[in-house]
Design a protein around this motif. Structure first.
Motif, PDB file in Angstrom:
ATOM      1  N   THR A 213       0.881  -1.110   0.061  1.00 60.39           N
ATOM      2  CA  THR A 213       0.062  -0.191  -0.354  1.00 60.39           C
ATOM      3  C   THR A 213       0.351   1.090  -0.050  1.00 60.39           C
ATOM      4  O   THR A 213       0.410   2.392   0.402  1.00 60.39           O
ATOM      5  CB  THR A 213      -1.145  -0.228   0.978  1.00 60.39           C
ATOM      6  OG1 THR A 213      -0.343  -0.415   2.304  1.00 60.39           O
ATOM      7  CG2 THR A 213      -2.246  -1.630   1.282  1.00 60.39           C
ATOM      8  N   LEU A 223      -3.903   0.035  -7.031  1.00 62.05           N
ATOM      9  CA  LEU A 223      -4.123   0.046  -5.705  1.00 62.05           C
ATOM     10  C   LEU A 223      -5.955  -1.002  -6.242  1.00 62.05           C
ATOM     11  O   LEU A 223      -5.771  -1.653  -5.105  1.00 62.05           O
ATOM     12  CB  LEU A 223      -4.535   0.953  -4.677  1.00 62.05           C
ATOM     13  CG  LEU A 223      -5.225   0.688  -3.398  1.00 62.05           C
ATOM     14  CD1 LEU A 223      -4.402  -0.060  -2.381  1.00 62.05           C
ATOM     15  CD2 LEU A 223      -5.426   1.703  -2.391  1.00 62.05           C
ATOM     16  N   LYS A 227      -6.576  -4.293  -4.637  1.00 60.83           N
ATOM     17  CA  LYS A 227      -7.815  -4.406  -4.026  1.00 60.83           C
ATOM     18  C   LYS A 227      -8.488  -5.734  -4.178  1.00 60.83           C
ATOM     19  O   LYS A 227      -8.928  -6.886  -3.365  1.00 60.83           O
ATOM     20  CB  LYS A 227      -8.572  -3.850  -3.408  1.00 60.83           C
ATOM     21  CG  LYS A 227      -7.801  -2.609  -2.617  1.00 60.83           C
ATOM     22  CD  LYS A 227      -9.484  -0.861  -2.793  1.00 60.83           C
ATOM     23  CE  LYS A 227      -8.304   0.261  -1.790  1.00 60.83           C
ATOM     24  NZ  LYS A 227      -9.242   0.465  -0.761  1.00 60.83           N
ATOM     25  N   ASP A 247      -0.605  -5.549   5.515  1.00 63.10           N
ATOM     26  CA  ASP A 247      -0.014  -4.349   4.231  1.00 63.10           C
ATOM     27  C   ASP A 247       1.110  -3.323   5.074  1.00 63.10           C
ATOM     28  O   ASP A 247       1.884  -3.053   6.085  1.00 63.10           O
ATOM     29  CB  ASP A 247      -1.622  -3.611   4.123  1.00 63.10           C
ATOM     30  CG  ASP A 247      -1.948  -2.955   5.724  1.00 63.10           C
ATOM     31  OD1 ASP A 247      -1.642  -1.406   5.873  1.00 63.10           O
ATOM     32  OD2 ASP A 247      -2.593  -3.651   6.715  1.00 63.10           O
ATOM     33  N   LEU A 280      -7.918   0.117   2.993  1.00 65.57           N
ATOM     34  CA  LEU A 280      -6.480   0.483   2.275  1.00 65.57           C
ATOM     35  C   LEU A 280      -6.765   1.534   1.717  1.00 65.57           C
ATOM     36  O   LEU A 280      -7.094   1.520   0.338  1.00 65.57           O
ATOM     37  CB  LEU A 280      -5.892  -0.653   1.379  1.00 65.57           C
ATOM     38  CG  LEU A 280      -5.818  -2.489   2.586  1.00 65.57           C
ATOM     39  CD1 LEU A 280      -5.532  -3.081   1.851  1.00 65.57           C
ATOM     40  CD2 LEU A 280      -5.120  -1.469   3.779  1.00 65.57           C
ATOM     41  N   ALA A 282      -2.965   3.825  -0.167  1.00 62.13           N
ATOM     42  CA  ALA A 282      -1.565   3.804  -0.727  1.00 62.13           C
ATOM     43  C   ALA A 282      -0.925   5.825  -0.193  1.00 62.13           C
ATOM     44  O   ALA A 282      -1.198   6.463  -0.679  1.00 62.13           O
ATOM     45  CB  ALA A 282      -1.610   4.018  -1.809  1.00 62.13           C
TER      46      ALA A 282
END
Length: 604
Positions: A213, A223, A227, A247, A280, A282
């Motif tokens: 991430t 990303l 996912k 992560d 999540l 990044a």
């Protein structure tokens, strides 16, 4: 005093008799439970062997000719002997109360389901020879299905339950199920992503997802791809598996809740993990070293606490591939650390630890380091790339398809898997599935063909154990059963290399040059070379095409709201109005003739 002693003896005797009775009942119910489980596993193994036998006949021209217009489709075919069994366990919301009459089933035939990826958006017939072959050779399973149901029916009648569903899902995506019934959503079913399929093709396992991430993952759709890929892995896990998520960016972070970090893959926990993945974001640098440090710690801690599955372990590492932190750490140092960590885990577990690395990119420009990581582990590493959303499934299937190759060993021949009870889509009843892998055992190593499954309601376990319906005890028994058997998975170097080159990266995924062309083997079934012409039309009686689910499935059809009927009738063909009109006109004509004859007779 003697009376008191006598009373004590009587009370003791009464308690002893009561406890003895309870003990004998317990033994009896345990025997019933064991017999049920053994019977389900035996039936599943028998079905797997039957599929394996029929597969060897798939290249027959006569079989192909007999297959033309002889199969039943999940959404368009009118089944020949439909019945409406009724009962709450077959309740379909669209059909009313589901007790007096629910959905239509046909126990005289099976039917197929083909995902739109196999037949195109318009549905219809497949063009892939392997899919056509699967539909055709599995058509011959109907005789086995009918015979097996006849054998089983007295037992299930005594329990007051319907006989189990039986089916086969091929590694090419084709699916056949018995008894035949309509599907609510057409062209949406892919057996290869179902938990019962993954469970039987990989066995119980520990899975640690390690997700990049860092800031570079914000580029375009990286990303989002990560996912989707991670959630795809989560969805396919079963209650026999354990799963953790790490992560990482500057540092690695382990997802934990209520002191749990290696979660049992129940539906509740899988939903929780998918929600975490969705959140999540990044940012930051990319620290591979810390990512693997935390991943190894998760597994070592789970071994210390005895909360792991004592079977195969898989670390699934998804990244865009460029390590940027810490600045003073070399890639060679990371490789040494990873190899030492895997060796230590294998020594503690006494089983293989597989490392799957995936390079995530929005184009074909992927970094080399993830492949170096996989190849540095020798016999345990697999690298692939994910550069397009459409490749997610094909890329991620590598992790369990590799395990399926190892499951093909002769010592695993009778392996079967159980999944967490779930709601059947044929009604509101809670049930479970026992499944088993299927192979072409004429090849070395055995070629993985797919998975067979047998469904049955959890109520059967309740009644075998003599506990109330919906008992927690029955649920716990199945959960424990799901991780009770560990298959042996051991791969030779060239078997591993054959698998590597089958990925989206092709020969670019190979790690050695030690395997010659003759050492490689096929890991996917090949089309028959002797068949000159495949049937173009596979399905018969497609008179339900275009009708709604209610019109296709319910006992009473052709109404805005389906209403159960006391006596069920099958849906009529689209030609039904023509037939009715013909009958009416014919009847009127006959009546006119009769009247005419009567008048002439009267005059004479």
């Amino acid at each position: 005093m003697r009376k008191i002693e006598t009373m004590k003896i009587l009370v003791f005797t009464s308690v002893f008799i009561h406890l003895s009775s309870r003990l004998s009942v317990t033994k009896a119910t345990e025997a019933d439970f064991d017999a049920l489980i053994a019977s389900m596993e035996a039936d599943t193994s028998e079905l797997a062997r039957q599929v394996e036998f029929l597969y060897q006949t798939r290249c027959s021209e006569a079989s192909m000719e007999a297959c033309a217009r002889a199969n039943y489709n999940e959404c368009t075919s009118l089944y020949p002997n439909q019945t409406c069994p009724g009962g709450q366990d077959l309740n379909v919301a669209q059909c009313g109360d589901g007790v007096s009459c629910a959905s239509l089933w046909d126990y005289s035939v099976s039917n197929t389901r083909l995902h739109t990826d196999l037949v195109g958006a318009s549905g219809g017939n497949p063009s892939d020879p392997n899919v056509i072959e699967t539909v055709c050779f599995t058509q011959q399973l109907d005789e086995f299905f009918i015979r097996k149901r006849a054998e089983q029916k007295p037992y299930w009648d005594r329990l007051g339950l319907r006989t189990p569903q039986m089916y086969f899902g091929s590694q090419n995506g084709a699916f056949r199920i018995y008894p035949a019934r309509q599907s609510e959503t057409c062209g949406a079913f892919d057996p290869r992503v179902r938990p019962w399929y993954i469970a039987a093709s990989s066995g119980p396992k520990n899975v640690v997802l390690v997700l990049d991430t860092s800031n570079s993952m914000t580029d375009k759709s990286r990303l989002a791809l990560l996912k989707q890929a991670a959630k795809q892995v989560i969805k396919t896990l079963t209650v026999g598996d354990r799963v953790a998520i790490v992560d990482f960016s500057w540092q690695a972070k382990l997802f934990a809740q209520d002191d749990q970090f290696l979660f049992t893959a129940t539906k509740e926990n899988k939903d929780l993990l998918e929600e975490y993945i969705d959140l999540l974001t990044a940012e930051g640098a990319t620290n591979f070293l810390d990512a693997f440090t935390v991943a190894f710690a998760v597994l070592n801690d789970s071994i210390d606490q005895e909360f792991h599955v004592g079977c195969t372990t898989a670390i699934i590492f998804l990244t865009d591939g460029l390590m940027t932190h810490p600045e003073n750490v070399l890639e060679a140092d990371v490789l040494d650390f990873i190899n030492a960590g895997i060796s230590d885990l294998e020594a503690r577990l006494g089983r293989s630890v597989f490392l799957f690395t995936f390079s995530i990119s929005d184009n074909n420009d992927v970094h080399a380091f993830p492949k170096q990581i996989a190849c540095s582990t020798g016999d345990n590493g697999i690298w692939s790339k994910i550069v397009d959303e459409r490749e997610i499934f094909d890329s991620l299937t590598s992790y369990y398809r590799l395990l399926a190759i190892g499951l093909g060993r002769d010592e695993n021949e009778d392996f079967s898997a159980w999944v967490e009870p779930y709601r059947f889509d044929s009604g509101e009843i809670l049930g479970t599935t026992v499944s088993a892998p299927v192979y072409d055992r004429s090849l070395t190593p055995n070629l993985f063909l797919g998975v067979v499954g047998v469904d049955f309601p959890l109520t059967a376990v309740d009644r075998a154990l003599g506990v109330p319906d919906g008992s927690e005890e029955s649920l716990n028994r199945i959960v424990r059963r799901s991780s009770a058997v560990c298959p042996t998975i051991d791969l030779a170097l060239c078997e591993l290399e054959s698998f590597r080159r089958s990925s989206s990266a092709g020969d670019g995924a190979l790690c050695t040059t030690n395997c010659t062309a003759s050492d490689y083997f096929e890991i996917e079934e090949q089309a028959c070379t002797l068949v000159t012409e495949y049937p173009r039309e596979l399905f018969t009686d497609n008179v339900l095409e275009g009708l709604s689910y209610e019109e296709r499935v319910c006992c009473s059809v052709g109404k805005a709201v389906a209403v159960p009927m006391d006596e069920c009738r099958a849906p009529q063909s689209k030609l039904a109005p023509v037939w009715i009109a013909g009958i009416v006109i014919g009847g009127l004509f006959a009546l006119v003739l009769m009247c005419s004859c009567y008048r002439r007779k009267t005059k004479s």
